[in-house]
Design a protein around this motif. Structure first.
Motif, PDB file in Angstrom:
ATOM      1  N   UNK A   8       0.771  -0.968   0.233  1.00  0.00           N
ATOM      2  CA  UNK A   8       0.008  -0.093   0.157  1.00  0.00           C
ATOM      3  C   UNK A   8       0.712   1.463   0.133  1.00  0.00           C
ATOM      4  N   UNK A   9       0.346   2.486  -0.082  1.00  0.00           N
ATOM      5  CA  UNK A   9       1.021   3.671  -0.154  1.00  0.00           C
ATOM      6  C   UNK A   9       1.246   4.072   1.414  1.00  0.00           C
ATOM      7  N   UNK A  10       0.404   3.941   2.222  1.00  0.00           N
ATOM      8  CA  UNK A  10       0.135   3.959   3.804  1.00  0.00           C
ATOM      9  C   UNK A  10       0.005   2.877   4.584  1.00  0.00           C
ATOM     10  N   UNK A  11       0.619   2.753   5.768  1.00  0.00           N
ATOM     11  CA  UNK A  11       0.313   1.740   6.502  1.00  0.00           C
ATOM     12  C   UNK A  11       0.719   1.998   7.902  1.00  0.00           C
ATOM     13  N   UNK A  12      -0.243   1.731   8.945  1.00  0.00           N
ATOM     14  CA  UNK A  12       0.041   1.693  10.399  1.00  0.00           C
ATOM     15  C   UNK A  12      -0.288   0.299  11.011  1.00  0.00           C
ATOM     16  N   UNK A  13       0.898   0.027  11.638  1.00  0.00           N
ATOM     17  CA  UNK A  13       0.848  -1.354  12.342  1.00  0.00           C
ATOM     18  C   UNK A  13       1.310  -1.134  13.899  1.00  0.00           C
ATOM     19  N   UNK A  14       0.623  -2.314  14.476  1.00  0.00           N
ATOM     20  CA  UNK A  14       1.128  -2.316  15.936  1.00  0.00           C
ATOM     21  C   UNK A  14       2.291  -3.080  16.228  1.00  0.00           C
ATOM     22  N   UNK A  15       2.937  -2.813  17.013  1.00  0.00           N
ATOM     23  CA  UNK A  15       4.198  -3.460  17.366  1.00  0.00           C
ATOM     24  C   UNK A  15       3.815  -5.116  17.481  1.00  0.00           C
ATOM     25  N   UNK A  16       4.705  -5.724  16.555  1.00  0.00           N
ATOM     26  CA  UNK A  16       4.564  -7.237  16.855  1.00  0.00           C
ATOM     27  C   UNK A  16       3.615  -7.924  15.559  1.00  0.00           C
ATOM     28  N   UNK A  17       3.155  -6.937  14.909  1.00  0.00           N
ATOM     29  CA  UNK A  17       2.425  -7.186  13.705  1.00  0.00           C
ATOM     30  C   UNK A  17       3.197  -7.831  12.681  1.00  0.00           C
ATOM     31  N   UNK A  98      23.194  -2.882 -14.281  1.00  0.00           N
ATOM     32  CA  UNK A  98      22.989  -1.501 -13.833  1.00  0.00           C
ATOM     33  C   UNK A  98      23.416  -0.349 -14.401  1.00  0.00           C
ATOM     34  N   UNK A  99      23.757  -0.494 -15.591  1.00  0.00           N
ATOM     35  CA  UNK A  99      24.210   0.723 -16.471  1.00  0.00           C
ATOM     36  C   UNK A  99      23.104   1.843 -16.559  1.00  0.00           C
ATOM     37  N   UNK A 100      21.855   1.368 -16.497  1.00  0.00           N
ATOM     38  CA  UNK A 100      20.767   2.091 -17.006  1.00  0.00           C
ATOM     39  C   UNK A 100      20.283   2.828 -15.948  1.00  0.00           C
ATOM     40  N   UNK A 101      20.457   2.602 -14.563  1.00  0.00           N
ATOM     41  CA  UNK A 101      19.973   3.495 -13.635  1.00  0.00           C
ATOM     42  C   UNK A 101      18.810   2.426 -13.117  1.00  0.00           C
ATOM     43  N   UNK A 102      18.220   2.951 -12.247  1.00  0.00           N
ATOM     44  CA  UNK A 102      17.072   2.108 -11.513  1.00  0.00           C
ATOM     45  C   UNK A 102      16.062   2.890 -11.378  1.00  0.00           C
ATOM     46  N   UNK A 103      14.652   2.178 -11.631  1.00  0.00           N
ATOM     47  CA  UNK A 103      13.454   2.737 -11.516  1.00  0.00           C
ATOM     48  C   UNK A 103      12.653   2.879 -10.131  1.00  0.00           C
ATOM     49  N   UNK A 104      12.438   3.607  -9.453  1.00  0.00           N
ATOM     50  CA  UNK A 104      11.981   3.647  -8.361  1.00  0.00           C
ATOM     51  C   UNK A 104      10.162   3.632  -8.179  1.00  0.00           C
ATOM     52  N   UNK A 105       9.671   2.839  -7.232  1.00  0.00           N
ATOM     53  CA  UNK A 105       8.173   2.944  -6.896  1.00  0.00           C
ATOM     54  C   UNK A 105       7.997   4.187  -6.150  1.00  0.00           C
ATOM     55  N   UNK A 106       6.771   4.551  -5.847  1.00  0.00           N
ATOM     56  CA  UNK A 106       6.366   5.783  -5.202  1.00  0.00           C
ATOM     57  C   UNK A 106       6.499   5.886  -3.830  1.00  0.00           C
ATOM     58  N   UNK A 107       6.712   4.609  -3.218  1.00  0.00           N
ATOM     59  CA  UNK A 107       7.037   4.406  -1.748  1.00  0.00           C
ATOM     60  C   UNK A 107       5.888   3.965  -0.913  1.00  0.00           C
ATOM     61  N   UNK A 108       6.130   3.291   0.108  1.00  0.00           N
ATOM     62  CA  UNK A 108       5.080   2.869   1.102  1.00  0.00           C
ATOM     63  C   UNK A 108       5.711   3.548   2.603  1.00  0.00           C
ATOM     64  N   UNK A 109       4.742   4.664   3.131  1.00  0.00           N
ATOM     65  CA  UNK A 109       4.991   5.138   4.348  1.00  0.00           C
ATOM     66  C   UNK A 109       4.560   4.213   5.538  1.00  0.00           C
ATOM     67  N   UNK A 110       5.431   3.472   6.091  1.00  0.00           N
ATOM     68  CA  UNK A 110       5.182   2.776   7.254  1.00  0.00           C
ATOM     69  C   UNK A 110       5.311   3.231   8.869  1.00  0.00           C
ATOM     70  N   UNK A 111       4.341   3.201   9.554  1.00  0.00           N
ATOM     71  CA  UNK A 111       4.361   3.495  10.767  1.00  0.00           C
ATOM     72  C   UNK A 111       3.902   2.415  11.781  1.00  0.00           C
ATOM     73  N   UNK A 112       5.073   2.066  12.713  1.00  0.00           N
ATOM     74  CA  UNK A 112       4.751   1.210  13.816  1.00  0.00           C
ATOM     75  C   UNK A 112       4.498   1.599  14.920  1.00  0.00           C
ATOM     76  N   UNK A 113       3.408   1.419  15.627  1.00  0.00           N
ATOM     77  CA  UNK A 113       3.019   2.271  16.744  1.00  0.00           C
ATOM     78  C   UNK A 113       3.034   1.225  18.269  1.00  0.00           C
TER      79      UNK A 113
END
Lengths: 113, 114
Positions: A8-17, A98-113
């Protein structure tokens, strides 16, 4: 559109999950990798793969697991989430040598509480 | 193993002024060198790269960089800054064709003043 798709683009998890971050690319790239981005530390390599069935550890692999059953997909599994794993995760893919560089995804922001 | 040092975590320039971002690397073999740009809440986009050949490489959005082996540097420049250049910039290195892995610098945030 061709590229690297992360979910996903964003995710909040609890510790241990546990959870899996998904990454898929449609460019037939051999190389795929996972990075985490933390303020002031740039991007650090977690795991990488040079082809289906081949994976290896990067700089910060502890607490993460990967597999590469197909060329297209490279999921990242958090086994038991910890607050120290709060970060932004990026998946990247690249072609031969690796000579062509790399394509990156848009990222997943994860928060663990 | 390779490593990357970016001098200056923040750079502020006036619109129209020169942008200069410094990158030094260490590598035990001839490196491949990259500059990436990251706009807020987005992924990384390749600006330019050096693999072999001409040491002055041109990239997108008017940026260029020069590979100086004797100085182990790969500094990024743009003659005239635009407001749209405000972003974070990362220098990265890999150990040539033998290694797919990229090592990144800590990043430099560019602010452009009107």
């Amino acid at each position: 559109n061709a590229g690297v798709t992360q979910t996903p683009k964003f995710q909040v998890l609890k510790t241990g999950q546990s959870m899996t971050l998904q990454c898929a690319q449609d460019m037939n790239h051999e190389y795929m990798s996972w990075y985490r981005q933390d303020p002031g530390m740039g991007l650090r390599l977690i795991h990488y793969s040079v082809g289906a069935g081949i994976t290896d550890q990067g700089e910060v692999p502890n607490g993460y697991n990967v597999s590469r059953s197909t060329t297209e997909d490279f999921p990242l599994r958090l086994l038991s989430a910890a607050p120290s794993q709060t970060s932004v995760y990026f998946c990247a893919s690249g072609g031969t040598g690796g000579a062509y560089g790399y394509t990156f995804g848009s990222g997943t922001r994860l928060t663990v509480v | 193993a390779q490593s990357v040092t970016q001098l200056g975590s923040h750079v502020s320039v006036s619109e129209g002024a020169l942008v200069l971002l410094r990158c030094n690397y260490s590598s035990s073999v001839p490196p491949y060198l990259f500059w990436y740009v990251q706009y807020p809440n987005q992924g990384l986009q390749l600006l330019l790269k050096y693999t072999t050949g001409a040491t002055l490489v041109k990239g997108i959005n008017g940026f260029e960089a020069e590979f100086k082996k004797s100085e182990t540097s790969f500094h990024l420049t743009k003659p005239s800054a635009h407001m749209s250049d405000a972003a974070e910039y990362f220098c990265a290195v890999s150990e040539g064709s033998n290694d797919y892995k990229l090592s990144f610098g800590a990043g430099t945030t560019v602010t452009v003043r009107a």
